[in-house]
Design an enzyme around this catalytic site. Structure first.
Site, PDB file in Angstrom:
ATOM      1  N   ARG A   8       7.826   8.183 -17.765  1.00 18.73           N
ATOM      2  CA  ARG A   8       7.193   6.994 -17.204  1.00 18.73           C
ATOM      3  C   ARG A   8       5.909   6.716 -17.984  1.00 18.73           C
ATOM      4  O   ARG A   8       5.158   7.627 -18.311  1.00 18.73           O
ATOM      5  CB  ARG A   8       6.894   7.193 -15.709  1.00 18.73           C
ATOM      6  CG  ARG A   8       8.185   7.297 -14.869  1.00 18.73           C
ATOM      7  CD  ARG A   8       7.889   7.674 -13.435  1.00 18.73           C
ATOM      8  NE  ARG A   8       6.995   6.747 -12.778  1.00 18.73           N
ATOM      9  CZ  ARG A   8       7.342   5.569 -12.248  1.00 18.73           C
ATOM     10  NH1 ARG A   8       8.603   5.174 -12.293  1.00 18.73           N
ATOM     11  NH2 ARG A   8       6.448   4.797 -11.671  1.00 18.73           N
TER      12      ARG A   8
ATOM     13  N   LEU B 141       0.855  -1.189   0.000  1.00 17.45           N
ATOM     14  CA  LEU B 141       0.000   0.000   0.000  1.00 17.45           C
ATOM     15  C   LEU B 141       0.889   1.236   0.000  1.00 17.45           C
ATOM     16  O   LEU B 141       1.894   1.278   0.722  1.00 17.45           O
ATOM     17  CB  LEU B 141      -0.847   0.049   1.278  1.00 17.45           C
ATOM     18  CG  LEU B 141      -2.150  -0.735   1.336  1.00 17.45           C
ATOM     19  CD1 LEU B 141      -2.849  -0.437   2.661  1.00 17.45           C
ATOM     20  CD2 LEU B 141      -3.055  -0.428   0.163  1.00 17.45           C
ATOM     21  N   GLY B 142       0.505   2.239  -0.781  1.00 20.98           N
ATOM     22  CA  GLY B 142       1.331   3.457  -0.853  1.00 20.98           C
ATOM     23  C   GLY B 142       1.955   3.604  -2.220  1.00 20.98           C
ATOM     24  O   GLY B 142       2.268   4.709  -2.656  1.00 20.98           O
ATOM     25  N   GLY B 143       2.177   2.459  -2.903  1.00 18.55           N
ATOM     26  CA  GLY B 143       2.618   2.470  -4.296  1.00 18.55           C
ATOM     27  C   GLY B 143       3.951   3.134  -4.550  1.00 18.55           C
ATOM     28  O   GLY B 143       4.792   3.287  -3.650  1.00 18.55           O
TER      29      GLY B 143
ATOM     30  N   HIS C  94       6.662  39.871   7.034  1.00 20.21           N
ATOM     31  CA  HIS C  94       8.041  40.319   6.769  1.00 20.21           C
ATOM     32  C   HIS C  94       8.938  39.916   7.928  1.00 20.21           C
ATOM     33  O   HIS C  94       8.578  40.127   9.080  1.00 20.21           O
ATOM     34  CB  HIS C  94       8.089  41.840   6.625  1.00 20.21           C
ATOM     35  CG  HIS C  94       9.477  42.343   6.421  1.00 20.21           C
ATOM     36  ND1 HIS C  94      10.143  42.196   5.224  1.00 20.21           N
ATOM     37  CD2 HIS C  94      10.348  42.946   7.271  1.00 20.21           C
ATOM     38  CE1 HIS C  94      11.357  42.713   5.344  1.00 20.21           C
ATOM     39  NE2 HIS C  94      11.513  43.173   6.571  1.00 20.21           N
TER      40      HIS C  94
ATOM     41  N   ASP D 208      -2.014   8.019 -12.870  1.00 18.94           N
ATOM     42  CA  ASP D 208      -1.080   8.068 -14.002  1.00 18.94           C
ATOM     43  C   ASP D 208      -1.541   7.285 -15.225  1.00 18.94           C
ATOM     44  O   ASP D 208      -0.950   7.439 -16.303  1.00 18.94           O
ATOM     45  CB  ASP D 208       0.295   7.527 -13.567  1.00 18.94           C
ATOM     46  CG  ASP D 208       1.036   8.482 -12.653  1.00 18.94           C
ATOM     47  OD1 ASP D 208       0.533   9.601 -12.424  1.00 18.94           O
ATOM     48  OD2 ASP D 208       2.125   8.100 -12.172  1.00 18.94           O
TER      49      ASP D 208
ATOM     50  N   CYS E 157       4.835   6.254  -5.209  1.00 21.99           N
ATOM     51  CA  CYS E 157       5.165   7.520  -4.550  1.00 21.99           C
ATOM     52  C   CYS E 157       5.780   7.275  -3.177  1.00 21.99           C
ATOM     53  O   CYS E 157       6.843   7.806  -2.856  1.00 21.99           O
ATOM     54  CB  CYS E 157       3.917   8.391  -4.424  1.00 21.99           C
ATOM     55  SG  CYS E 157       4.221   9.915  -3.530  1.00 21.99           S
TER      56      CYS E 157
ATOM     57  N   VAL F 234      11.706  16.107 -14.756  1.00 22.71           N
ATOM     58  CA  VAL F 234      11.703  16.300 -13.308  1.00 22.71           C
ATOM     59  C   VAL F 234      12.617  15.289 -12.601  1.00 22.71           C
ATOM     60  O   VAL F 234      13.408  15.665 -11.727  1.00 22.71           O
ATOM     61  CB  VAL F 234      10.258  16.209 -12.764  1.00 22.71           C
ATOM     62  CG1 VAL F 234      10.240  16.518 -11.286  1.00 22.71           C
ATOM     63  CG2 VAL F 234       9.370  17.186 -13.493  1.00 22.71           C
TER      64      VAL F 234
END
Ligand code: NAD
Length: 468
Positions: free
Chosen positions: A269, A39-41, A446, A308, A43, A181
């Protein structure tokens, strides 16, 4: 062989898939995720998260090198990349445990194995080794994998980004094929860790999709950092030997060779859509991507695609948004429409490049040059930027705003150290179609780097404070 039924079955537990599952469960649906790995693949395990951690190791090394500039005595005694790797692995494991607990807490069933699309009595289903998970709806979220160049085979010293992340020693000389990238981020990390780096890019620019001002600023900064750029160059071969790899390139008819310890192939990809039963189920595929309508429906009833495998920018956060969008649409909600140009884009190099909305050429193409106004504010005059980039070779950057004359802001482009964190303000401005004069009264803290963006809004509204 068993059959089980859910409201939603998700194939792929990466950013797009797990977001769809989490949101659907939150909306009261019964949900199963089929995942062949973790799980999470990509990335979490092989992409965004470990790469940003490697870049942080590199940033700390740069910080030590630059320490004397701010009065701290420190010397860089070396880089222990295996310690960095161990830290990154632990970090990823922790995130994976957290995600697994969340998925469990939402009552989502996780099935381990390789799934393929099938159907049972006219309903879509995912087959995992003969067991069938039947869904009222099925979401395909199988992601993307590294491409290579014809004739250049990955293996040994020719790496993709996943094997590059797993290196436990910094290469002495690295050649990176592709200045997108991934190529730019690895070049930044390896250079900061002490490598001699060359990027070979077929186009005339690095990060070709970004605004010309951003591309130029990054290229200048990389040259100052000692990163060699071979732009407009074609790779013709890469030969491995015991000593390393020899890369042959051709630029304007002039052939050259580059020697390296490792070569990183970062030429894009491609979507993972083969061998999943999609074509057999009659799902329309176009150049590898699943064809979808504006709501991410495929042409097969109750089958959706996210992330994707849908043509567009390949970003984990686009996957999240897709997953949430589909879960809400299935639940009968009416989520706001998707717009690829509103996903913020951050390249985590030194300097960072961040953007949202249209580039200047895109805005001109859409509206005509006479209707577009731009303002670029250099970070050179920004106190906080000067403080955080003390001793840096990459130097200052800028904030650039592209707007319709007497109309909304269309694009925001940032280059500089740590500017990725500032792009959210640009996203709000572009997504809410804010005008510069709406934003000009909202003065920025600032000293902060965000003041450069505030100054660009002030200037576009006709009342610059720190610029002419
Ligand atoms: P990319 O498409 O961004 O860049 C690939 C580059 O390789 C292009 O500039 C292309 O012109 C060049 N190229 C292609 N063939 C070549 C050849 N034969 N010789 C030389 N250059 C060649 O792809 P990527 O960098 O591999 O990244 C893959 C995807 O992952 C992208 O969509 C990217 O946006 C995404 N990603 C995003 C992040 C982030 O958001 N920070 C990080 C990593 C990856």
């Amino acid at each position: 062989m068993t059959d089980s039924s859910y409201d939603l079955v998700v194939l792929g537990g990466g950013s797009g898939g797990y977001a769809a599952a989490l949101r659907a469960a939150e909306l009261g649906r019964t949900v199963a995720i089929v995942e062949q790995d973790l799980l999470g693949g990509t990335c979490l395990h092989r992409g965004c998260v470990p790469t940003k951690a490697l870049l942080h190791t590199a940033e700390v090394a740069d910080g030590v090198r630059r320490a004397a500039a701010v009065g701290v005595n420190a010397t860089l005694d070396g880089i222990d990349l295996s310690a960095s790797l161990a830290w990154r692995e632990k970090l990823v494991q922790g995130k994976h445990r957290g995600l697994s607990s969340l998925v469990k807490a939402r009552g989502i069933t996780v099935v381990s194995g390789r799934g393929t699309l099938t159907s049972v009595d006219g309903r879509p289903a995912i087959d995992v080794s003969g067991d069938r998970l039947v869904g009222t709806d099925v979401v395909i979220a199988t992601g993307a994998s590294s491409r290579t160049i014809p004739g250049i085979e990955l293996g040994q010293k020719i790496l993709d980004s996943e094997s590059a992340l797993a290196l436990d020693e910094v290469p002495r000389r690295a050649v990176i094929l592709g200045g997108g990238v991934i190529g730019v981020e690895f070049a930044s990390a390896w250079r900061s860790l002490g490598a001699e780096v060359t990027i070979v890019e077929a186009l005339d620019n690095l990060i070709a999709n970004e605004d010309p001002s951003s591309r130029d600023a990054l290229e200048k900064a990389y040259r100052r950092r000692g990163i060699a750029l071979e732009l407009g160059a074609r790779v013709t071969a890469a030969e491995q030997s015991d000593d390393g790899v020899t890369v042959s390139i051709d630029r304007d008819g002039e052939a050259r060779t580059l020697d390296a310890d490792v070569v990183l192939v970062a030429v894009g990809r491609g979507p993972v859509t083969n061998g999943l039963g999609l074509a057999e189920a009659g799902i329309e595929i176009d150049r590898g991507f699943v064809s979808v309508d504006e709501s991410l429906r495929t042409n097969a009833p109750h089958v959706w695609a996210v992330g994707d495998i849908v043509a567009g920018p390949q970003l984990a956060h686009r996957g999240f948004r897709h997953g949430i969008f589909v879960a809400e649409t299935i639940a009968g909600e009416n989520p706001s429409p998707l717009d690829d140009s509103l996903f913020p884009r951050v390249t985590y190099s030194t300097p960072e490049v961040a953007s949202v909305g249209s580039t200047e050429p895109q805005a001109i193409a859409a509206h005509g040059a006479d209707r577009i106004v731009t303002r670029e504010v250099s970070l050179a005059g920004n106190a906080k930027s000067e403080i955080v980039s003390a001793g840096s070779e990459s130097r200052a950057g800028f904030a650039k705003v592209v707007a319709l004359a007497d109309g909304p802001i269309l694009g925001v482009h940032l280059v500089g150290e740590r500017v990725g964190e500032l792009i959210t303000e640009g996203q709000l401005a572009v997504a809410w179609e804010a005008r510069a004069d709406d934003l000009a009264p909202l003065i920025h803290a600032h000293p902060s780097q965000s003041e450069a963006l505030g100054e660009a809004f002030l200037a576009l509204a006709g009342s610059p404070l720190h610029t002419l």
